[in-house]
Design a protein around this motif. Sequence first.
Motif, mmCIF file in Angstrom:
data_model
loop_
_atom_site.group_PDB
_atom_site.id
_atom_site.type_symbol
_atom_site.label_atom_id
_atom_site.label_comp_id
_atom_site.label_asym_id
_atom_site.label_seq_id
_atom_site.Cartn_x
_atom_site.Cartn_y
_atom_site.Cartn_z
ATOM 1 N N GLU A 8 -5.875 -12.097 8.162
ATOM 2 C CA GLU A 8 -6.471 -12.219 9.489
ATOM 3 C C GLU A 8 -5.656 -13.201 10.352
ATOM 4 O O GLU A 8 -5.414 -12.964 11.523
ATOM 5 N N ARG A 9 -5.241 -14.278 9.710
ATOM 6 C CA ARG A 9 -4.465 -15.285 10.443
ATOM 7 C C ARG A 9 -3.121 -14.708 10.915
ATOM 8 O O ARG A 9 -2.675 -14.927 12.033
ATOM 9 N N SER A 10 -2.518 -13.948 10.033
ATOM 10 C CA SER A 10 -1.252 -13.324 10.380
ATOM 11 C C SER A 10 -1.440 -12.335 11.533
ATOM 12 O O SER A 10 -0.619 -12.253 12.442
ATOM 13 N N LEU B 81 -3.744 -12.554 13.780
ATOM 14 C CA LEU B 81 -3.946 -13.347 14.997
ATOM 15 C C LEU B 81 -2.611 -13.783 15.585
ATOM 16 O O LEU B 81 -2.413 -13.759 16.796
#
Lengths: 215, 176
Positions: free
Chosen positions: B110-112, B114
Amino acid sequence: MSERDRFGANAHRYLDGAPHGDLAPEERREAERLLGAVQAWTEGLEPPTAALDDAVMARIRAKAPRRADRGWRWLVRPQPIRLRPVWVPLAAAAALAFWMLAKPEVGPGPTLATDGAATTVDTVFVRFQLIAPDAQVVSLAGSFSDWTADAYPMTQEDGGVWSITLPLPVGEHQYQFVIDGERWIPDPRSHALVDDGFGGTNSVVIVGPRGVVQS
Amino acid sequence: MELSDGSVVRRVLDGEVELYRVLVERYRVKFGRHAVALVGDRDAAADAMQEAFIRAYDSLDRCREPDRFGSWFYRILTNQCHDTRDRIRPHADVTEVDPPAADATDAELERSELGRMIDVALDELTPEQREAFVMKHVDGHSYEEMAERTGVGVDALKMRVHRARDTLRQKLGAWL
């Protein structure tokens, strides 16, 4: 964009590195999520490799030799002239005679300063003026002086007006004023301006055989 | 001893062309990530940097303060990066991309994602906002350092960074 879409002032301060203080929990959570996303993005940024250096140098070697080598630069740059004291009166007389032939006139700059009476049609005297009452030193730099900042210091007149009259070859010239040796500005009264390609603006003066054609 | 920028510029102008490599290496390393962030594509950023170095070389005798070559080159590079981004990136709209599922558990993924969405959302900014945002969040400059480098006032730069963040917040709302 509505107010709801904006971070508040405290959130922006937090995003700038200040303590979170009394930032509302919800807004702090969003700010931290944004910072996390930005960090993930920046971690993925890799600069170009050293192959770039080779590519640039290969293109440079393929170019014709710089004409701005030492000899050329010596030839085109204004050179200081040293005179023995005995020659000074003679030099002054010669300069005065030359000046009288040129008959300079005063006007808003840049303007024709010869009334068309330049020594040849290849060169026309042009007067440049800048109003800068707070300046300590003002000089003129341009394509005609290899952009040397201090080649043509201007003279201060009454009312904070600085001026200089130069013989310029017929053709197009770009220039800027240099205030106190560090601030470069285009001519505020020039109508012809061009992007210098480096984030600044140059003024343009076009000199014809009978005077200033455009400025 | 490391050669100063001014010394290198003067010697290149005097004919030691090969010394220009010193400046190329120095500023490729220093401004490389800045260029990639502005352009949004590593290969295109390398092309933009190459053009900027060639352009600076061709105009080197117009570098009025050789000791501040870096600041002068920064302006050339940034303009080149803006032009390149305009040319290569069609205007994207992050709202057309589905947000991750609410029950997504893979935090790293998810962070990637984002991070990738930040890259796309930057298309929504003006070149000035994007540059200010990159200087702040990629280069890590203070507003005072940004003002010195760009010649723009601190208040105006703050406004650009704030607008950039607000736009990102609006565009990434579903992810935040």
